[in-house]
Design a protein around this motif. Structure first.
Motif, PDB file in Angstrom:
ATOM      1  N   PRO A  35       1.465   2.563 -14.621  1.00  0.00           N
ATOM      2  CA  PRO A  35       1.480   3.629 -14.294  1.00  0.00           C
ATOM      3  C   PRO A  35       0.253   4.326 -15.309  1.00  0.00           C
ATOM      4  CG  PRO A  35       3.722   3.469 -13.887  1.00  0.00           C
ATOM      5  CD  PRO A  35       3.139   2.312 -14.975  1.00  0.00           C
ATOM      6  N   SER A  60      -1.553   9.899 -16.509  1.00  0.00           N
ATOM      7  CA  SER A  60      -1.584  11.491 -15.828  1.00  0.00           C
ATOM      8  C   SER A  60      -0.704  11.260 -14.623  1.00  0.00           C
ATOM      9  CB  SER A  60      -2.925  11.406 -15.110  1.00  0.00           C
ATOM     10  OG  SER A  60      -3.162  10.216 -14.351  1.00  0.00           O
ATOM     11  N   SER A  61       0.087  10.107 -14.254  1.00  0.00           N
ATOM     12  CA  SER A  61       1.203  10.204 -13.258  1.00  0.00           C
ATOM     13  C   SER A  61       2.419  10.016 -13.906  1.00  0.00           C
ATOM     14  CB  SER A  61       0.819   8.835 -12.400  1.00  0.00           C
ATOM     15  OG  SER A  61       1.340   7.643 -13.235  1.00  0.00           O
ATOM     16  N   ILE A  81       5.577  10.004 -11.324  1.00  0.00           N
ATOM     17  CA  ILE A  81       5.196  10.947 -10.240  1.00  0.00           C
ATOM     18  C   ILE A  81       4.902  10.259  -9.038  1.00  0.00           C
ATOM     19  CG2 ILE A  81       3.686  12.747  -9.141  1.00  0.00           C
ATOM     20  CD1 ILE A  81       3.168  13.526 -12.345  1.00  0.00           C
ATOM     21  N   LYS A 128       3.518   8.672  -5.435  1.00  0.00           N
ATOM     22  CA  LYS A 128       2.217   8.640  -4.717  1.00  0.00           C
ATOM     23  C   LYS A 128       2.675   9.148  -3.293  1.00  0.00           C
ATOM     24  CE  LYS A 128      -0.404   7.258  -8.018  1.00  0.00           C
ATOM     25  NZ  LYS A 128      -1.542   8.080  -8.532  1.00  0.00           N
ATOM     26  N   ASN A 147       4.346   2.279  -5.276  1.00  0.00           N
ATOM     27  CA  ASN A 147       3.261   2.762  -5.964  1.00  0.00           C
ATOM     28  C   ASN A 147       2.125   2.649  -5.440  1.00  0.00           C
ATOM     29  OD1 ASN A 147       3.258  -0.102  -6.116  1.00  0.00           O
ATOM     30  ND2 ASN A 147       4.547  -0.405  -8.136  1.00  0.00           N
ATOM     31  N   GLU A 148       1.023   2.525  -6.489  1.00  0.00           N
ATOM     32  CA  GLU A 148      -0.128   2.376  -6.122  1.00  0.00           C
ATOM     33  C   GLU A 148      -0.537   0.949  -5.458  1.00  0.00           C
ATOM     34  OE1 GLU A 148      -2.968   3.003  -9.076  1.00  0.00           O
ATOM     35  OE2 GLU A 148      -2.294   4.906  -9.542  1.00  0.00           O
TER      36      GLU A 148
END
Length: 255
Positions: A12, A15-16, A85, A87, A147-148
């Protein structure tokens, strides 16, 4: 033969992350959506107690990990606690049901029980969105992180379909029943075939992991179990492929 290659997930971005115990507590109290909290294994109850209580209250999974895992985020002063954080903006199941019914739609949900491969979850979300599923329901433990990588695999569908994270699939089935929603479970040895089910009524479909299937206790409280007929003598279908076949039948019945 199954593919046992280890799945690589991207680390990650800084910033997350929410870094430090007080920062994580504040994030929970202010309603920030968190995907997961990582707590150092050696943290005592005094240091971790408030975080654990709040995480349980907001259905945020906690992973107790060695300090090397936290250091692997390439951050400093983590105080034995790091949160990622989300998504995804998780939604309350009852609110989703009420919204769908108020719109005059018939609920069609997918419940994931023990599906940990994020590529499968992404593929399921993509198919679910295309077939008219209004919500995907996942437990707060025992499921792959959204997640992403999962969002990318879903082609963005995970950001368009409602996702409800719950602390108990057993209680969730009870809640669905109270709302007049039947629950069907996919099971290889079931006698009922998928195309013999009535998907035009309000329903939720439970999909289990490829290794273990749907949890036996959960299977017992479902309204009906069903199978996907196959002409070949083969162990099983990939869970995302099986979900696609089931949802296509559901969509066909509803068109």
């Amino acid at each position: 033969m199954k593919n046992f290659r280890q799945q690589q997930q991207s680390r990650p971005k800084k910033s997350s992350l929410v870094i430090g115990r007080e920062a994580v507590i504040n994030a929970l109290k202010t309603g920030k959506q968190l995907e997961r909290i990582y707590l150092q294994q050696t943290l005592g109850a005094a240091a971790a107690g408030d975080i654990v209580k709040l995480a349980q209250q907001y259905n945020v999974p906690i992973n107790k990990v060695p300090v090397e895992k936290l250091n692997g985020f390439n951050i400093q002063n983590h105080e034995g606690c790091v949160a990622v954080i989300s998504k995804i903006q998780y939604q309350d199941l009852q609110q989703v049901i009420s919204f769908i019914v108020d719109k005059g739609q018939t609920p069609l949900f997918v419940i994931l029980d023990g599906v940990t491969d994020i590529r499968n979850i992404g593929a399921i979300a993509r198919t679910a969105y295309c077939c008219g599923v209004q919500a995907i329901i996942i437990p707060d433990k025992g499921v792959g992180a959204l997640n992403e990588d999962a969002i990318t695999t879903s082609a963005g569908a995970l950001e368009k379909i409602a996702v409800c994270r719950v602390n108990s699939l057993m209680k969730t089935v009870d809640e669905l029943h109270l709302n007049g929603i039947k629950v069907f479970a996919s099971e290889m040895t079931a006698s009922t075939k998928v195309f013999d089910l009535d998907f035009t009524e309000p329903c939720a479909i439970v999909m289990g992991s490829e290794e273990k299937g749907v949890t036996p206790a959960l299977m017992k409280i479902c309204d009906q179990n069903f199978n996907i007929p196959m002409t070949g003598n083969f162990e099983s279908l990939n869970v995302s492929v099986a979900t696609g076949m089931i949802l296509y039948e559901a969509m066909k019945q509803r068109l």
